[in-house]
Design an enzyme around this catalytic site. Structure first.
Site, PDB file in Angstrom:
ATOM      1  N   ASN A  26      31.612  36.374  38.897  1.00 49.30           N
ATOM      2  CA  ASN A  26      32.702  35.999  39.800  1.00 49.30           C
ATOM      3  C   ASN A  26      33.773  37.090  39.716  1.00 49.30           C
ATOM      4  O   ASN A  26      34.553  37.126  38.774  1.00 49.30           O
ATOM      5  CB  ASN A  26      33.272  34.633  39.362  1.00 49.30           C
ATOM      6  N   LYS A  28      36.315  37.529  41.571  1.00 49.47           N
ATOM      7  CA  LYS A  28      37.650  37.104  42.034  1.00 49.47           C
ATOM      8  C   LYS A  28      38.207  38.154  43.022  1.00 49.47           C
ATOM      9  O   LYS A  28      37.421  38.759  43.724  1.00 49.47           O
ATOM     10  CB  LYS A  28      38.569  36.855  40.830  1.00 49.47           C
ATOM     11  N   HIS A 116      36.663  26.386  42.570  1.00 52.39           N
ATOM     12  CA  HIS A 116      37.102  27.081  41.354  1.00 52.39           C
ATOM     13  C   HIS A 116      38.507  26.583  41.004  1.00 52.39           C
ATOM     14  O   HIS A 116      39.308  26.292  41.896  1.00 52.39           O
ATOM     15  CB  HIS A 116      37.103  28.597  41.586  1.00 52.39           C
ATOM     16  N   GLU A 188      33.965  24.699  33.606  1.00 50.67           N
ATOM     17  CA  GLU A 188      34.912  25.742  33.206  1.00 50.67           C
ATOM     18  C   GLU A 188      36.221  25.089  32.746  1.00 50.67           C
ATOM     19  O   GLU A 188      37.077  24.763  33.582  1.00 50.67           O
ATOM     20  CB  GLU A 188      35.218  26.664  34.384  1.00 50.67           C
ATOM     21  N   GLY A 194      39.904  33.189  31.565  1.00 50.89           N
ATOM     22  CA  GLY A 194      40.732  34.388  31.493  1.00 50.89           C
ATOM     23  C   GLY A 194      41.669  34.426  30.303  1.00 50.89           C
ATOM     24  O   GLY A 194      42.558  35.273  30.239  1.00 50.89           O
TER      25      GLY A 194
HETATM   26  P1  PGA Z   1      36.697  34.527  32.838  1.00 54.38           P
HETATM   27  O1  PGA Z   1      36.659  33.741  34.239  1.00 54.38           O
HETATM   28  O2  PGA Z   1      35.271  34.848  32.474  1.00 54.38           O
HETATM   29  O3  PGA Z   1      37.503  35.754  33.117  1.00 54.38           O
HETATM   30  O4  PGA Z   1      37.335  33.617  31.837  1.00 54.38           O
HETATM   31  C1  PGA Z   1      35.651  32.802  34.509  1.00 54.38           C
HETATM   32  C2  PGA Z   1      35.877  32.184  35.860  1.00 54.38           C
HETATM   33  O5  PGA Z   1      37.031  31.966  36.241  1.00 54.38           O
HETATM   34  O6  PGA Z   1      34.911  31.889  36.601  1.00 54.38           O
END
Ligand code: PGA
Length: 271
Positions: A26, A28, A116, A188, A194
């Site tokens: 992902n 983003k 999400h 998640e 993040g």
């Molecule tokens: P991350 O994000 O791996 O940067 O924690 C995961 C996501 O938001 O799908």
């Protein structure tokens, strides 16, 4: 005619669960279309054929890179599946700034992330809207990756399973029953996204087990057994294998660690 090499790079189902693992990148709101092409070319070069046989790998760039990646995958026979990060719940019309599921399907998209936590939190998407988006995606022959997750406060006050159930409920009660086995659910925890602080494998196994139980109760064991569960939230090359080894988990939704070809290749190989 596809080359033999490409034909062979089909992921085998997990021998125990019989589900095909799915590792999703992902991106983003990162990378322009030129950077996107460069990343997938490098990634493809770094991955071995066995990596593609272990799991299906979907790449979810911003909308602006979908066409470029579609062409790159086709031209170089890269066995990645194209993914999107969102879709409108309406097929067309006066919805300035939106992109519909039929438009994504036309680009060869296979998976669409819906709901999400960033979209729920920053753009006010409700679970009902997420369910409508998932149905719109399914209606075009694509598969939704439906994201659910609790806040740290909800976790602290023991509301995790209740919150996840509420987030999934509109999907389970409105989605076409026959197509339910094709959905992917990404667990998640919001506090893990993040943050560099992933959930512990024990917690993910526990929540994954509760989700499987919920699915079995709601859709029956045969359908529930087909539904894939991903874990997402600060997955990196050092912890990916542990999550992939969990009985309840069939895949990963990876944000930050998917933005660099070396890191993401290392992560896939580590599984
Ligand atoms: P991350 O994000 O791996 O940067 O924690 C995961 C996501 O938001 O799908």
């Amino acid at each position: 005619m596809m080359s033999r090499k490409y034909d062979d790079l089909v992921p085998s189902p997990d021998p125990v669960s019989h589900r095909v693992r799915l590792i999703s990148a992902n991106w983003k709101m990162n990378l322009n279309h030129l950077e996107a092409i460069a990343l997938v070319q490098k990634l493809y070069h770094l991955l071995r054929p066995e990596d593609f046989r272990y799991a299906e790998i979907s790449i979810h760039p911003p909308f602006t890179s979908l066409r470029s990646l579609q062409l790159s995958f086709e031209a170089d026979r890269m066995p990645f599946t194209l993914g999107a990060q969102n879709a409108a719940d309406e097929p067309s019309g006066a919805f300035t700034g939106e992109v519909s599921a039929p438009m994504l399907a036309k680009l060869g998209v296979g998976y669409v992330i819906v709901g999400h936590s960033e979209r729920r939190r920053l753009f006010g998407e409700t679970s009902e809207e997420v369910a409508r988006k998932a149905i719109a995606v399914q209606a075009m022959g694509m598969r939704p990756i439906i994201c659910i997750g609790e806040t740290s406060e909800q976790r602290r006050t023991d509301q995790t399973v209740q919150v996840l159930t509420e987030q999934l409920d509109p999907v389970l009660s409105t989605y076409p029953v026959k197509a339910l086995e094709g959905i992917v659910i990404a667990y998640e925890p919001i506090w893990a996204i993040g943050s560099g602080e992933s959930a512990s494998p024990e917690l993910v196994e526990e929540v994954g087990g509760s989700l499987r139980q919920l699915l079995t109760e709601r859709v029956g064991s045969a359908t529930a057994a087909q539904i894939r569960l991903q874990y997402g939230g600060s997955v990196h090359p050092g912890n990916a294998h542990e999550f992939m080894s969990l009985e309840a988990i069939d895949g990963l939704l990876v944000g930050g660690a998917s933005l660099d070809a070396d890191t993401f290749a290392l992560l896939v190989k580590s599984c």
